[in-house]
Motif scaffolding. Structure first.
Motif, mmCIF file in Angstrom:
data_model
loop_
_atom_site.group_PDB
_atom_site.id
_atom_site.type_symbol
_atom_site.label_atom_id
_atom_site.label_comp_id
_atom_site.label_asym_id
_atom_site.label_seq_id
_atom_site.Cartn_x
_atom_site.Cartn_y
_atom_site.Cartn_z
ATOM 1 N N GLY A 1 -58.406 -43.717 38.134
ATOM 2 C CA GLY A 1 -58.671 -44.496 39.325
ATOM 3 C C GLY A 1 -57.622 -45.584 39.479
ATOM 4 N N LEU A 2 -57.666 -46.289 40.581
ATOM 5 C CA LEU A 2 -56.690 -47.343 40.834
ATOM 6 C C LEU A 2 -56.900 -48.489 39.852
ATOM 7 N N ASN A 3 -55.833 -48.861 39.157
ATOM 8 C CA ASN A 3 -55.880 -49.938 38.158
ATOM 9 C C ASN A 3 -56.882 -49.665 37.040
ATOM 10 N N GLY A 4 -57.156 -48.383 36.769
ATOM 11 C CA GLY A 4 -57.939 -48.011 35.596
ATOM 12 C C GLY A 4 -59.437 -48.113 35.712
ATOM 13 N N VAL A 5 -59.987 -48.346 36.923
ATOM 14 C CA VAL A 5 -61.423 -48.623 37.025
ATOM 15 C C VAL A 5 -62.290 -47.395 36.743
ATOM 16 N N LEU A 6 -61.727 -46.190 36.818
ATOM 17 C CA LEU A 6 -62.524 -44.994 36.581
ATOM 18 C C LEU A 6 -62.344 -44.417 35.175
ATOM 19 N N LYS A 7 -61.511 -45.021 34.380
ATOM 20 C CA LYS A 7 -61.214 -44.463 33.062
ATOM 21 C C LYS A 7 -62.465 -44.225 32.223
ATOM 22 N N GLN B 1 -67.393 -37.839 31.962
ATOM 23 C CA GLN B 1 -68.544 -37.519 32.808
ATOM 24 C C GLN B 1 -68.119 -36.737 34.041
ATOM 25 N N ARG B 2 -67.028 -37.143 34.652
ATOM 26 C CA ARG B 2 -66.551 -36.467 35.856
ATOM 27 C C ARG B 2 -66.095 -35.046 35.536
ATOM 28 N N LEU B 3 -65.469 -34.848 34.375
ATOM 29 C CA LEU B 3 -65.073 -33.503 33.979
ATOM 30 C C LEU B 3 -66.294 -32.632 33.678
ATOM 31 N N GLU C 1 -69.048 -32.842 35.327
ATOM 32 C CA GLU C 1 -69.517 -32.463 36.659
ATOM 33 C C GLU C 1 -68.659 -31.344 37.240
ATOM 34 N N VAL C 2 -67.355 -31.390 36.961
ATOM 35 C CA VAL C 2 -66.470 -30.319 37.432
ATOM 36 C C VAL C 2 -66.869 -28.987 36.804
ATOM 37 N N GLY C 3 -67.142 -29.008 35.492
ATOM 38 C CA GLY C 3 -67.539 -27.778 34.813
ATOM 39 C C GLY C 3 -68.814 -27.190 35.394
ATOM 40 N N LYS C 4 -69.789 -28.034 35.650
ATOM 41 C CA LYS C 4 -71.051 -27.568 36.235
ATOM 42 C C LYS C 4 -70.825 -26.968 37.617
ATOM 43 N N GLN C 5 -69.936 -27.603 38.397
ATOM 44 C CA GLN C 5 -69.667 -27.089 39.742
ATOM 45 C C GLN C 5 -68.944 -25.751 39.693
ATOM 46 N N ARG C 6 -68.034 -25.591 38.740
ATOM 47 C CA ARG C 6 -67.352 -24.294 38.589
ATOM 48 C C ARG C 6 -68.358 -23.197 38.276
ATOM 49 N N THR C 7 -69.350 -23.509 37.434
ATOM 50 C CA THR C 7 -70.381 -22.532 37.109
ATOM 51 C C THR C 7 -71.162 -22.142 38.357
ATOM 52 N N ARG C 8 -71.500 -23.127 39.174
ATOM 53 C CA ARG C 8 -72.236 -22.838 40.411
ATOM 54 C C ARG C 8 -71.412 -21.939 41.335
ATOM 55 N N ASN D 1 -59.183 -34.607 55.560
ATOM 56 C CA ASN D 1 -59.848 -35.586 54.685
ATOM 57 C C ASN D 1 -60.803 -34.914 53.701
ATOM 58 N N LYS D 2 -60.339 -33.846 53.063
ATOM 59 C CA LYS D 2 -61.166 -33.244 52.022
ATOM 60 C C LYS D 2 -60.292 -32.458 51.056
ATOM 61 N N TYR D 3 -60.772 -32.357 49.820
ATOM 62 C CA TYR D 3 -60.112 -31.511 48.840
ATOM 63 C C TYR D 3 -61.174 -30.859 47.968
ATOM 64 N N VAL D 4 -60.793 -29.761 47.312
ATOM 65 C CA VAL D 4 -61.720 -29.014 46.466
ATOM 66 C C VAL D 4 -62.066 -29.865 45.246
ATOM 67 N N PHE D 5 -63.361 -30.107 45.049
ATOM 68 C CA PHE D 5 -63.804 -30.986 43.967
ATOM 69 C C PHE D 5 -63.317 -30.508 42.602
ATOM 70 N N THR D 6 -63.325 -29.199 42.374
ATOM 71 C CA THR D 6 -62.923 -28.694 41.065
ATOM 72 C C THR D 6 -61.413 -28.785 40.834
ATOM 73 N N SER D 7 -60.666 -29.277 41.809
ATOM 74 C CA SER D 7 -59.248 -29.579 41.575
ATOM 75 C C SER D 7 -59.084 -30.627 40.484
ATOM 76 N N LEU D 8 -60.111 -31.412 40.247
ATOM 77 C CA LEU D 8 -59.998 -32.527 39.302
ATOM 78 C C LEU D 8 -59.603 -32.069 37.902
ATOM 79 N N ASP D 9 -60.061 -30.874 37.477
ATOM 80 C CA ASP D 9 -59.705 -30.471 36.115
ATOM 81 C C ASP D 9 -58.212 -30.228 35.970
ATOM 82 N N LYS D 10 -57.569 -29.744 37.013
ATOM 83 C CA LYS D 10 -56.122 -29.526 36.981
ATOM 84 C C LYS D 10 -55.363 -30.841 37.161
#
Length: 553
Positions: free
Chosen positions: A396-402, A407-409, A411-418, A465-474
């Motif tokens: 995240g910007l200035n490290g706020v999501l580190k 946890q976010r990864l 969620e990505v795994g669960k979404q890929r399964t779905r 204004n959208k992107y594929v949520f599971t892009s996060l793992d890449k």
């Protein structure tokens, strides 16, 4: 080639992390209706048996206004060109799509059923008359002469039984047929014949070229290129008309392949362009969430006014470029886009391949740096408001999501399964979609992102204004700045607004880079101010022109 016509802090970081660009630039004049355009991928994916992409194309076609019976008719007709197995499989996919939409509360129009036909004086003569109307000749081909019964089947079944069904007009049938033939191997002779039929049923050259362009982006660059070459022969011309901007910069829409994906770009040619000269060139990469018609197009045009050939292109999966699923953010493919664009510029007859530079804006800057580390054909590298999208997604910007990375990864795994189980692709926004969503006290890129992308200031229909949520793992596995020093001895210029909350990315890149390098600050400017603000962009353009002028001699 097709030418287009002018005319809380954590919550904030989740929305913004990785967003970044508009010139309300020239937009394509629509020459085919949305319904007509939606037939192209339906026919192509049905003919090639790609049921996953067909599912998406069917949904889009129904959303565009095709009735259920019109789609059925497309798939029925295609059996004559692609065979019963492909047609039957596609019909099964359609049945599932309609059922799923109905369960979701979408009741699609059923549409008209075909009326009964009386074939006079006979089915053969009726079909012969239809064939003659479509092809403009009574001649038959060598296969029909060699095996006459196939001529009977063509006339009595294809041109009588199928083409007589009045719930779809000849133009729609030809869109489906051309798209199917262009998508399959070994059907070049039939494709050439049906492009001529397309002209006979009233399509203009511009409409047929639009079909070829969409085949290129939906099916493949080679397939679209083949259709375009046939149209060049049919109309005895190389392309449609070019477009001049207000400053006499010529704009041409071009396509080139990134492996199996077609990338679409706007090529800007300078005033008094001389095709016999060789020019220096600059390719321009847009921000994440942006398209070539926005800030990338603005900088491309401004640099073309300084005498360069420039290329602003849509990233794979974005804008007009091909790739499924739509709006995927794959950093490896994004970096390869820059190499593919370099391939294109290196082979352009009016470009000196030894004088090619690159400019990346926001996330495009990070991808440009990553590509340039090992792409030695890029002789000079520049960025504006550069960010490392991988780091921004991780932290995240200035490290706020580190702290939330793991946890976010999860969620990505669960979404890929779905999605592997058949659920729809999940999309998330780059920026706030409405002013009401912006929390009180929001500043910097969070507020400015909405003001640029979601208002007339920079909004463009292809920037959704959208992107594929599971892009996060890449994205989280990507790092743009790990080998910046490899750019040397080629020069690096980093331009940043002095007040930008993202400036630490450029500071980091500058610290890591080896000479020659320069960090150029624009006083008073923020990150997104540098996209289009008239008090700041000219300063950046002058610096870029001087930089490229020095190193692309």
């Amino acid at each position: 080639m097709i030418i287009f016509k002018n005319n809380s802090v954590m919550a904030l970081s989740i929305v913004f992390s990785g967003m970044c660009g508009s010139v309300n630039a020239q937009q394509r004049e629509q020459v085919l209706s949305d319904k007509q355009e939606s037939i192209i991928p339906i026919a192509a994916y049905a003919a090639t048996g790609n049921q996953t992409n067909l599912n998406q194309a069917l949904n889009k076609g129904l959303d565009a206004g095709l009735s259920i019976n019109e789609v059925k008719e497309i798939l029925v007709q295609l059996y004559a060109y692609a065979g019963f197995p492909r047609s039957l499989n596609a019909i099964g996919t359609l049945e599932n799509v309609v059922s799923d939409r109905k369960q979701s509360g979408i009741n699609d129009a059923v549409g008209k059923s075909p009326a009964a036909v009386t074939f006079k004086p006979s089915k053969f003569e009726y079909g012969k008359a239809v064939q003659t109307e479509l092809t403009g000749t009574t001649n038959i081909g060598a296969p029909q002469k060699y095996v006459p019964v196939i001529d009977t089947f063509l006339k009595e079944h294809l041109f009588a039984d199928i083409f007589s069904r009045d719930n779809m007009d000849y133009q729609s049938r030809e869109i489906a047929t051309i798209s199917a033939l262009a998508s399959m191997d070994g059907t070049e002779a039939q494709l050439r014949a049906h492009l001529n039929v397309g002209r006979n049923v009233g399509f203009t050259e511009q409409q047929l070229r639009r079909m070829a362009f969409l085949i290129s982006t939906k099916v493949g660059w080679q397939e679209g290129s083949t259709a375009t070459k046939m149209l060049n022969e049919l109309f005895n011309t190389a392309s449609a008309d070019l477009v001049k901007t207000g400053n006499d910069v010529i704009v041409e829409k071009v396509t080139f392949p990134n492996h199996n994906i077609t990338v679409v770009g706007n090529l800007f040619l300078p005033k008094n362009f001389d095709q016999h000269k060789r020019y220096p060139a600059i390719l321009v990469g847009h921000p994440a969430g942006g398209v070539k018609e926005q800030t990338a197009g603005l900088y491309a045009q401004k640099l073309a006014e300084q005498g360069y050939i420039t290329l602003a292109f849509d990233a794979s999966y974005q804008g007009e470029s091909g790739g499924e699923p739509r709006f995927l953010e794959d950093p490896a493919v994004r970096v390869e886009d820059f190499r593919a664009a370099t391939d294109y510029l290196s082979n352009h007859p009016s470009i000196d391949p030894n004088r090619i530079g690159v400019l990346g804006i926001c996330a495009g800057g990070g991808f440009a740096i990553k590509a340039a580390q090992t792409e030695h054909r890029l002789k000079a590298v520049a960025t504006v408001s550069m960010v490392d999208l991988g780091q921004l997604r991780r932290e995240g910007l200035n490290g706020v999501l580190k702290p939330q990375m793991q946890q976010r990864l999860d969620e990505v795994g669960k979404q890929r399964t779905r999605e592997a189980h058949g659920e729809p692709v999940k999309y998330v926004n780059y920026v706030f979609s409405t002013r009401e969503e912006i929390p009180a006290g929001a500043t910097g890129m969070y507020k400015e992102g909405y003001e640029y992308y979601r208002t007339p200031r920079g909004q463009h229909p292809n920037s959704q204004n959208k992107y594929v949520f599971t892009s996060l793992d890449k994205l989280m596995a990507f790092t743009a700045l790990d080998q910046v020093e490899m750019i040397s001895p080629r020069p690096l210029l980093l331009i940043i607004g002095k007040n930008a909350d993202s400036r630490y990315f450029s500071d980091d890149a500058f610290a890591r880079a080896s000479a020659p390098k320069e960090l150029f600050e624009v006083p008073g400017a923020s990150h997104i101010d540098m996209y289009d603000k008239p008090e700041y962009v000219p300063q950046a353009v002058k610096k870029l022109s001087d930089f490229f002028g020095q190193y692309l001699k």
